[in-house]
Design an enzyme around this catalytic site. Structure first.
Site, short mmCIF file in Angstrom:
data_model
loop_
_atom_site.label_atom_id
_atom_site.label_comp_id
_atom_site.label_asym_id
_atom_site.label_seq_id
_atom_site.Cartn_x
_atom_site.Cartn_y
_atom_site.Cartn_z
N ARG A 162 31.96 11.71 -0.46
CA ARG A 162 30.68 11.72 0.23
C ARG A 162 30.16 10.30 0.43
NH1 ARG A 162 28.67 14.50 -4.40
NH2 ARG A 162 29.95 16.16 -3.62
N ASP B 135 25.50 10.75 -2.45
CA ASP B 135 25.08 11.92 -3.23
C ASP B 135 23.89 11.50 -4.09
OD1 ASP B 135 25.31 14.55 -4.41
OD2 ASP B 135 26.21 13.60 -6.16
N ASP C 107 21.34 13.02 -6.96
CA ASP C 107 21.06 14.15 -7.86
C ASP C 107 19.80 13.86 -8.65
OD1 ASP C 107 23.30 15.62 -7.12
OD2 ASP C 107 24.59 14.66 -8.61
N ARG D 296 25.76 12.45 5.31
CA ARG D 296 26.41 13.35 4.37
C ARG D 296 26.66 14.70 5.00
NH1 ARG D 296 25.79 14.88 -1.43
NH2 ARG D 296 27.29 16.59 -1.57
P1 ADP Z 1 27.38 17.90 -6.43
O1 ADP Z 1 26.34 16.81 -6.43
O2 ADP Z 1 27.34 18.74 -7.68
O3 ADP Z 1 28.75 17.47 -6.10
P2 ADP Z 1 26.04 18.84 -4.07
O4 ADP Z 1 25.27 17.54 -4.03
O5 ADP Z 1 26.74 19.24 -2.82
O6 ADP Z 1 27.03 18.89 -5.26
O7 ADP Z 1 25.11 19.99 -4.53
C1 ADP Z 1 23.89 20.10 -3.98
C2 ADP Z 1 23.28 21.43 -4.34
O8 ADP Z 1 22.93 21.43 -5.71
C3 ADP Z 1 22.04 21.59 -3.53
O9 ADP Z 1 22.14 22.78 -2.80
C4 ADP Z 1 20.94 21.65 -4.56
O10 ADP Z 1 20.02 22.65 -4.21
C5 ADP Z 1 21.63 21.96 -5.84
N1 ADP Z 1 21.02 21.37 -7.02
C6 ADP Z 1 20.65 22.06 -8.13
N2 ADP Z 1 20.11 21.27 -9.04
C7 ADP Z 1 20.11 20.01 -8.51
C8 ADP Z 1 19.66 18.75 -9.00
N3 ADP Z 1 19.11 18.63 -10.23
N4 ADP Z 1 19.84 17.67 -8.21
C9 ADP Z 1 20.41 17.81 -6.98
N5 ADP Z 1 20.85 18.96 -6.46
C10 ADP Z 1 20.71 20.08 -7.22
MG MG Z 2 24.50 16.33 -5.47
#
Ligand code: ADP
Ligand code: MG
Length: 152
Positions: free
Chosen positions: A90, A93, A95, A81
């Site tokens: 990506r 990902d 979350d 990634r």
């Molecule tokens: P998205 O998944 O929204 O497209 P990214 O994966 O690139 O974007 O975002 C990652 C950023 O989001 C990281 O820097 C992380 O610290 C932050 N972040 C905040 N809350 C969370 C969460 N609950 N899960 C994952 N990443 C998070």
């Molecule tokens: Mg993310």
């Protein structure tokens, strides 16, 4: 008990997601107790990119939320990634959607995940495996316009 959202739309997305389930289970003090079906979804935001494969895993962990996030980011990094821009394509990902009953509002970690309520590709797999989270169902019903199909 925590829930992790998985998404991939580059390379071999289904394989990336299946492999990520195993890698989540391999994180120290952490095991995957349940995985959702895989779903295919249309990209939100930046539309000119391949469709996503999405899923949710329920994990039991002894790690604090911040440590678990760091482990998730290490798994993302192993999948090649690279962070370009929000909603970009990506390989993987991950979350952190929900972490027990904790509410966290740190700079780098917000839990429950602030955008999960408006994403059918998160809510559908989540509700498939988490009957205790029926309070989220009205949010899914409000996402009626979003295309998400179960692919197995
Ligand atoms: P998205 O998944 O929204 O497209 P990214 O994966 O690139 O974007 O975002 C990652 C950023 O989001 C990281 O820097 C992380 O610290 C932050 N972040 C905040 N809350 C969370 C969460 N609950 N899960 C994952 N990443 C998070
Ligand atoms: Mg993310």
């Amino acid at each position: 008990m925590a829930f992790v959202g998985l998404g991939a739309n580059l390379g071999e997305p289904q394989r990336q997601v299946q492999q990520a389930f195993r890698e989540l289970d391999a994180i120290a003090h952490t095991r995957v107790v349940r995985t959702s079906s895989l779903y295919r979804s249309e990209p939100l935001g930046f539309a000119d990119q391949p469709r996503f494969v999405n899923a949710v895993a329920q994990v039991e962990t002894g790690l604090p939320a911040g440590r678990l996030l760091a482990e998730l980011q290490a798994v993302e990094a192993r999948h090649g990634r690279s962070r370009s821009f929000a909603n970009a394509p990506r390989t993987l990902d991950l979350d952190l959607l929900i972490f027990g009953n904790e509410r966290i509002a740190a700079q780098d970690l917000v839990v429950p995940h602030p955008r999960m309520h408006e994403r059918a590709f998160v809510l559908r797999p989540l509700l498939e495996i988490a009957p205790g989270l029926e309070t989220y169902r009205p949010f899914l019903e409000a996402c009626a316009g979003q295309k998400v199909e179960r692919i197995g």
